[in-house]
Write a protein that holds these residues in place. Structure first.
Motif, PDB file in Angstrom:
ATOM      1  N   THR A  90       0.792  -1.107   0.117  1.00 22.88           N
ATOM      2  CA  THR A  90       0.085   0.082   0.068  1.00 22.88           C
ATOM      3  C   THR A  90       1.116   1.175   0.033  1.00 22.88           C
ATOM      4  OG1 THR A  90      -1.848   1.095   0.873  1.00 22.88           O
ATOM      5  CG2 THR A  90      -0.330   0.026   2.550  1.00 22.88           C
ATOM      6  N   ARG A  91       0.490   2.307  -0.439  1.00 22.52           N
ATOM      7  CA  ARG A  91       1.178   3.656  -0.627  1.00 22.52           C
ATOM      8  C   ARG A  91       0.419   4.748   0.228  1.00 22.52           C
ATOM      9  NH1 ARG A  91       4.893   0.703  -0.842  1.00 22.52           N
ATOM     10  NH2 ARG A  91       6.433   0.274  -2.419  1.00 22.52           N
ATOM     11  N   GLY A  92      -0.205   4.614   1.214  1.00 27.30           N
ATOM     12  CA  GLY A  92      -0.890   5.514   1.829  1.00 27.30           C
ATOM     13  C   GLY A  92      -2.198   5.732   1.548  1.00 27.30           C
ATOM     14  N   ASP A  93      -3.047   6.311   2.133  1.00 29.81           N
ATOM     15  CA  ASP A  93      -4.557   6.561   2.025  1.00 29.81           C
ATOM     16  C   ASP A  93      -4.962   7.841   1.462  1.00 29.81           C
ATOM     17  OD1 ASP A  93      -7.172   6.194   2.497  1.00 29.81           O
ATOM     18  OD2 ASP A  93      -7.197   6.315   4.655  1.00 29.81           O
ATOM     19  N   ILE A  96      -8.625   8.668  -4.504  1.00 30.46           N
ATOM     20  CA  ILE A  96      -8.225   8.214  -5.716  1.00 30.46           C
ATOM     21  C   ILE A  96      -7.680   9.468  -6.869  1.00 30.46           C
ATOM     22  CG2 ILE A  96     -10.281   8.031  -7.064  1.00 30.46           C
ATOM     23  CD1 ILE A  96      -7.593   5.496  -7.317  1.00 30.46           C
ATOM     24  N   GLY A  97      -8.277  10.553  -6.632  1.00 27.73           N
ATOM     25  CA  GLY A  97      -8.016  11.606  -7.539  1.00 27.73           C
ATOM     26  C   GLY A  97      -6.540  12.036  -7.291  1.00 27.73           C
ATOM     27  N   GLU A  98      -6.067  11.860  -6.111  1.00 24.26           N
ATOM     28  CA  GLU A  98      -4.668  12.371  -5.900  1.00 24.26           C
ATOM     29  C   GLU A  98      -3.596  11.505  -5.955  1.00 24.26           C
ATOM     30  OE1 GLU A  98      -4.864  14.023  -2.019  1.00 24.26           O
ATOM     31  OE2 GLU A  98      -6.582  14.941  -2.264  1.00 24.26           O
ATOM     32  N   PRO A 100      -0.733   9.524  -7.802  1.00 17.24           N
ATOM     33  CA  PRO A 100      -0.104   9.683  -9.042  1.00 17.24           C
ATOM     34  C   PRO A 100      -0.312   8.386  -9.801  1.00 17.24           C
ATOM     35  CG  PRO A 100       1.327  10.226  -7.077  1.00 17.24           C
ATOM     36  CD  PRO A 100      -0.133   9.536  -6.656  1.00 17.24           C
ATOM     37  N   THR A 101      -0.141   8.621 -11.202  1.00 19.54           N
ATOM     38  CA  THR A 101      -0.120   7.368 -12.096  1.00 19.54           C
ATOM     39  C   THR A 101       0.574   6.390 -11.714  1.00 19.54           C
ATOM     40  OG1 THR A 101      -0.875   8.982 -13.894  1.00 19.54           O
ATOM     41  CG2 THR A 101      -0.167   6.827 -14.823  1.00 19.54           C
ATOM     42  N   GLU A 102       1.913   6.712 -11.558  1.00 16.58           N
ATOM     43  CA  GLU A 102       3.103   5.674 -11.304  1.00 16.58           C
ATOM     44  C   GLU A 102       2.698   4.836  -9.964  1.00 16.58           C
ATOM     45  OE1 GLU A 102       3.621   9.020 -11.364  1.00 16.58           O
ATOM     46  OE2 GLU A 102       4.570   9.214 -13.485  1.00 16.58           O
ATOM     47  N   MET A 103       2.171   5.620  -8.871  1.00 15.30           N
ATOM     48  CA  MET A 103       1.493   4.870  -7.559  1.00 15.30           C
ATOM     49  C   MET A 103       0.389   3.899  -7.936  1.00 15.30           C
ATOM     50  SD  MET A 103       0.082   6.399  -4.181  1.00 15.30           S
ATOM     51  CE  MET A 103       1.510   7.420  -3.854  1.00 15.30           C
ATOM     52  N   PHE A 104      -0.413   4.425  -8.846  1.00 15.52           N
ATOM     53  CA  PHE A 104      -1.282   3.526  -9.405  1.00 15.52           C
ATOM     54  C   PHE A 104      -0.785   2.043  -9.910  1.00 15.52           C
ATOM     55  CE2 PHE A 104      -4.691   1.805 -12.058  1.00 15.52           C
ATOM     56  CZ  PHE A 104      -5.758   1.823 -11.332  1.00 15.52           C
ATOM     57  N   THR A 105      -0.165   2.295 -10.871  1.00 12.44           N
ATOM     58  CA  THR A 105       0.523   1.353 -11.708  1.00 12.44           C
ATOM     59  C   THR A 105       1.426   0.140 -10.677  1.00 12.44           C
ATOM     60  OG1 THR A 105       0.776   2.678 -13.894  1.00 12.44           O
ATOM     61  CG2 THR A 105       2.004   0.725 -13.595  1.00 12.44           C
ATOM     62  N   GLU A 106       2.099   0.910  -9.906  1.00 15.46           N
ATOM     63  CA  GLU A 106       2.894   0.088  -8.888  1.00 15.46           C
ATOM     64  C   GLU A 106       2.126  -0.861  -8.091  1.00 15.46           C
ATOM     65  OE1 GLU A 106       6.063   0.574  -5.493  1.00 15.46           O
ATOM     66  OE2 GLU A 106       4.795   2.241  -5.804  1.00 15.46           O
ATOM     67  N   VAL A 107       1.102  -0.409  -7.453  1.00 13.32           N
ATOM     68  CA  VAL A 107       0.207  -0.955  -6.582  1.00 13.32           C
ATOM     69  C   VAL A 107      -0.569  -2.020  -7.349  1.00 13.32           C
ATOM     70  CG1 VAL A 107      -1.738  -0.935  -4.933  1.00 13.32           C
ATOM     71  CG2 VAL A 107       0.186   0.804  -4.978  1.00 13.32           C
ATOM     72  N   MET A 108      -1.245  -1.488  -8.300  1.00 12.84           N
ATOM     73  CA  MET A 108      -2.051  -2.302  -9.205  1.00 12.84           C
ATOM     74  C   MET A 108      -1.117  -3.894  -9.605  1.00 12.84           C
ATOM     75  SD  MET A 108      -5.423  -2.078  -9.470  1.00 12.84           S
ATOM     76  CE  MET A 108      -6.582  -1.075  -9.265  1.00 12.84           C
ATOM     77  N   SER A 109       0.103  -3.322 -10.152  1.00 14.22           N
ATOM     78  CA  SER A 109       1.083  -4.214 -10.655  1.00 14.22           C
ATOM     79  C   SER A 109       1.158  -5.209  -9.658  1.00 14.22           C
ATOM     80  CB  SER A 109       2.175  -3.728 -11.350  1.00 14.22           C
ATOM     81  OG  SER A 109       2.002  -3.184 -12.563  1.00 14.22           O
ATOM     82  N   THR A 110       1.615  -5.010  -8.512  1.00 13.97           N
ATOM     83  CA  THR A 110       2.274  -5.900  -7.133  1.00 13.97           C
ATOM     84  C   THR A 110       0.990  -6.501  -6.773  1.00 13.97           C
ATOM     85  OG1 THR A 110       3.812  -4.218  -6.964  1.00 13.97           O
ATOM     86  CG2 THR A 110       3.320  -5.803  -5.040  1.00 13.97           C
ATOM     87  N   ASN A 111      -0.200  -6.045  -6.468  1.00 13.57           N
ATOM     88  CA  ASN A 111      -1.251  -6.536  -5.796  1.00 13.57           C
ATOM     89  C   ASN A 111      -2.282  -7.488  -6.558  1.00 13.57           C
ATOM     90  OD1 ASN A 111      -0.141  -4.944  -3.779  1.00 13.57           O
ATOM     91  ND2 ASN A 111      -1.970  -4.073  -3.244  1.00 13.57           N
ATOM     92  N   ALA A 112      -2.396  -7.108  -8.078  1.00 13.49           N
ATOM     93  CA  ALA A 112      -3.229  -7.900  -8.907  1.00 13.49           C
ATOM     94  C   ALA A 112      -2.663  -8.645  -9.965  1.00 13.49           C
ATOM     95  CB  ALA A 112      -4.397  -6.781  -9.529  1.00 13.49           C
TER      96      ALA A 112
END
Length: 231
Positions: A90-93, A96-98, A100-112
């Motif tokens: 996880t990268r903090g609470d 979703i509008g805040e 960053p694209t890089e964070m979204f990609t990292e978490v989705m890639s790792t968790n799903a």
């Protein structure tokens, strides 16, 4: 303990829940293959030294498809009774509008995406009546989300659940057991210090739930007490 014993591959076994699961299955008489990231020493290495040769360690960065394929090649000829993928960040609470694209990609890639690549690539090693499981969370439940928060983490676990549902639907005649497991709110780096359960309290229930579902085909979304988690 009157377990059906076999060989378990636990992906993400270097610490906390993954390490606890490796230790629990060893205690139940299983042979275990555990994966770690990189080449540094971990708690899994200490566990291996005391395992009498029943714990083997493999290196795997789950977000690198070529490493998953290489592990598949190294395990060629082995038959697994359990493939279990334990991985999440996880990268903090943030709303979703805040994010960053890089964070979204990292978490989705790792968790799903990463866990499903492991399932797709290593699944053929699992015995025809074996079990494939991934560590999910009740935060991936859409119907239980009445308070919001942890938007990205929740979305990644919901995505994982949906992708496992797709995997199961493509294999409707498969006799293997498919599991999404919620370990409860556990005191880990992810769960935080205020969580309700210790690793030692969660892990035996997760292992027992896996045991009790053996031989039950189809996809099951359950918690560490064996209770159904609503989608």
């Amino acid at each position: 303990m009157n377990d059906t014993r076999g060989t378990a591959l636990i992906v993400g076994a270097s610490r906390t829940l993954g390490l606890g699961l490796a230790a629990e299955f060893l205690r139940r008489g299983w042979d275990v293959i555990g994966t770690v990231r990189g080449s540094g020493r971990t708690g899994l290495h200490d566990l291996a030294e005391d395992s009498g040769g029943r714990l083997a360690i493999e290196s795997l960065e789950m977000t690198e498809p070529e490493q998953i394929a290489a592990l598949r090649d190294r395990l060629e000829g082995r038959t697994l009774d359990l493939l279990f993928v334990n991985a999440a960040i996880t990268r903090g609470d943030l709303p979703i509008g805040e994010v960053p694209t890089e964070m979204f990609t990292e978490v989705m890639s790792t968790n799903a995406l990463g866990p499903m690549r492991v399932v797709e690539t290593l699944g053929p090693l699992v015995a025809p009546t074996g079990t494939i499981g991934v560590m999910s969370s009740d935060q991936g439940s859409i119907s239980l989300n009445t308070r919001g928060g942890q938007d990205l983490y929740r979305a990644s676990k919901s995505a994982l659940n949906q992708l496992m549902r797709c995997y199961a639907a493509r294999r409707a005649d498969d006799a293997r057991t498919l599991l999404l497991l919620d370990p409860g709110w556990v005191r880990t780096g992810l769960g935080g210090p205020d969580a309700e359960l210790s690793v030692e309290e969660s892990v035996p229930g997760v292992a027992e739930t896996i045991k009790r579902q053996q031989g039950k085909p189809g996809l099951h979304f359950l918690d560490h007490q064996g209770q159904v988690v609503p989608w």
